[in-house]
Design a protein around this motif. Structure first.
Motif, PDB file in Angstrom:
ATOM      1  N   ASP A  50       0.826  -1.213   0.000  1.00  0.00           N
ATOM      2  CA  ASP A  50       0.000   0.000   0.000  1.00  0.00           C
ATOM      3  C   ASP A  50       0.864   1.270   0.000  1.00  0.00           C
ATOM      4  O   ASP A  50       0.351   2.367   0.206  1.00  0.00           O
ATOM      5  CB  ASP A  50      -0.971  -0.010   1.191  1.00  0.00           C
ATOM      6  N   GLU A  52       1.972   3.971  -1.724  1.00  0.00           N
ATOM      7  CA  GLU A  52       1.528   4.574  -2.981  1.00  0.00           C
ATOM      8  C   GLU A  52       2.681   5.197  -3.767  1.00  0.00           C
ATOM      9  O   GLU A  52       2.772   5.039  -4.986  1.00  0.00           O
ATOM     10  CB  GLU A  52       0.472   5.637  -2.658  1.00  0.00           C
ATOM     11  N   ARG A  83      -3.925  -5.664  -5.295  1.00  0.00           N
ATOM     12  CA  ARG A  83      -3.768  -4.651  -4.248  1.00  0.00           C
ATOM     13  C   ARG A  83      -3.085  -3.390  -4.773  1.00  0.00           C
ATOM     14  O   ARG A  83      -3.530  -2.283  -4.480  1.00  0.00           O
ATOM     15  CB  ARG A  83      -3.024  -5.255  -3.060  1.00  0.00           C
ATOM     16  N   VAL A  84      -2.056  -3.538  -5.597  1.00  0.00           N
ATOM     17  CA  VAL A  84      -1.423  -2.311  -6.131  1.00  0.00           C
ATOM     18  C   VAL A  84      -2.324  -1.650  -7.175  1.00  0.00           C
ATOM     19  O   VAL A  84      -2.248  -0.447  -7.403  1.00  0.00           O
ATOM     20  CB  VAL A  84      -0.001  -2.532  -6.713  1.00  0.00           C
ATOM     21  N   LYS A  86      -5.317  -0.954  -6.930  1.00  0.00           N
ATOM     22  CA  LYS A  86      -6.263  -0.028  -6.290  1.00  0.00           C
ATOM     23  C   LYS A  86      -5.707   1.391  -6.212  1.00  0.00           C
ATOM     24  O   LYS A  86      -6.432   2.339  -5.966  1.00  0.00           O
ATOM     25  CB  LYS A  86      -6.516  -0.483  -4.836  1.00  0.00           C
ATOM     26  N   LEU A  87      -4.391   1.511  -6.363  1.00  0.00           N
ATOM     27  CA  LEU A  87      -3.737   2.793  -6.095  1.00  0.00           C
ATOM     28  C   LEU A  87      -3.817   3.726  -7.314  1.00  0.00           C
ATOM     29  O   LEU A  87      -3.404   3.371  -8.412  1.00  0.00           O
ATOM     30  CB  LEU A  87      -2.266   2.564  -5.708  1.00  0.00           C
ATOM     31  N   LYS A  88      -4.339   4.934  -7.057  1.00  0.00           N
ATOM     32  CA  LYS A  88      -4.603   5.880  -8.141  1.00  0.00           C
ATOM     33  C   LYS A  88      -3.369   6.219  -8.988  1.00  0.00           C
ATOM     34  O   LYS A  88      -3.428   6.151 -10.214  1.00  0.00           O
ATOM     35  CB  LYS A  88      -5.202   7.150  -7.527  1.00  0.00           C
ATOM     36  N   ARG A 170     -13.660  -1.755  -5.997  1.00  0.00           N
ATOM     37  CA  ARG A 170     -12.716  -0.660  -5.736  1.00  0.00           C
ATOM     38  C   ARG A 170     -13.280   0.652  -6.285  1.00  0.00           C
ATOM     39  O   ARG A 170     -14.098   0.662  -7.214  1.00  0.00           O
ATOM     40  CB  ARG A 170     -11.335  -0.979  -6.303  1.00  0.00           C
TER      41      ARG A 170
END
Ligand code: CDP
Length: 205
Positions: A50, A52, A83-84, A86-88, A170
């Motif tokens: 997580d 970012e 999981r990665v 999801k990161l904008k 998400r």
């Protein structure tokens, strides 16, 4: 021609996309491999998934030449990719790469989760590939066992279900069919039958 192809984990997109790319003489991009590549490099760098900033830096530097790595296809990397993804800032960096790929003169077939909705909303054809969770878990289990990985059907089923939930719920670019996507359920179709069905849909479009 640009073909956008989306669908959940192990729906058969990859195999189908490769066959369609050959048939229509299009370049093929597996965008899942980009997210898997970021996940692999994050783990190798010892970064929490997580983080970012670290993930965004890795996404901007991703080497497309490194994505043939069979290590990318493990269940662990699939889970970490989700999981990665999801990161904008990770999505921003990878979407830019994907759009450039789509603009190549000969056309392209691009597969992922958000191709018809976000990456190529103006694609000529949008396919959304589905299959029941049981069929998808069976296919992925067979694929991983054949690749020499030791994992049970129950574990794969649980992972696919968890990844589907993460991908569909998400906030940014959730997995969902574009309004104008053509749906293809491959639960009861083998590779050849799914290929024929996809060609029919594309040619009728
Ligand atoms: O091969 P499989 O269908 O299991 O997954 P994949 O296409 O390699 O994608 C791995 C993960 O990357 C997915 O679970 C998504 O979380 C993410 N992904 C994404 O968010 N957007 C894309 N366009 C492609 C993949």
């Amino acid at each position: 021609m640009i073909i956008a192809m989306d669908g959940p984990a192990a729906s058969g997109k990859g195999t189908l996309a490769k066959k369609l790319a050959q048939h229509y003489e299009l370049e093929h991009l597996d965008t899942g491999a980009l997210y898997r590549g970021v996940a692999r490099d994050m783990i190798a760098a010892g970064k929490p998934l997580d983080d970012e900033q670290a993930a965004a830096a890795i996404a901007r530097e991703i080497d497309p030449g490194s994505l043939e790595d069979p290590q990318l296809r493990t269940a662990k990397i699939g889970e970490a990719a989700s999981r990665v993804a999801k990161l904008k800032p990770v999505r921003a960096a990878l979407v830019e790469y994907q759009r450039k790929f789509a603009e190549r003169p000969g056309g392209a077939i691009i597969e992922g989760r958000d191709i018809g909705t976000v990456v190529c909303p103006n694609a000529d054809v949008k396919l959304f590939i589905e299959a029941s969770t049981e069929v998808r878990a069976t296919r992925r289990h067979k694929e991983l066992i054949e690749a020499g990985q030791e994992i049970s059907y129950a574990e794969i089923h649980a992972q696919i279900t968890a990844r589907d939930t993460l991908d569909r719920t998400r906030e940014i670019s959730p997995l969902l069919p574009a309004k104008d996507a053509l749906l293809l359920d491959t639960s009861d179709l083998g590779i050849e039958a799914a290929f024929e069905a996809a060609i029919n849909l594309i040619d009728m479009n």
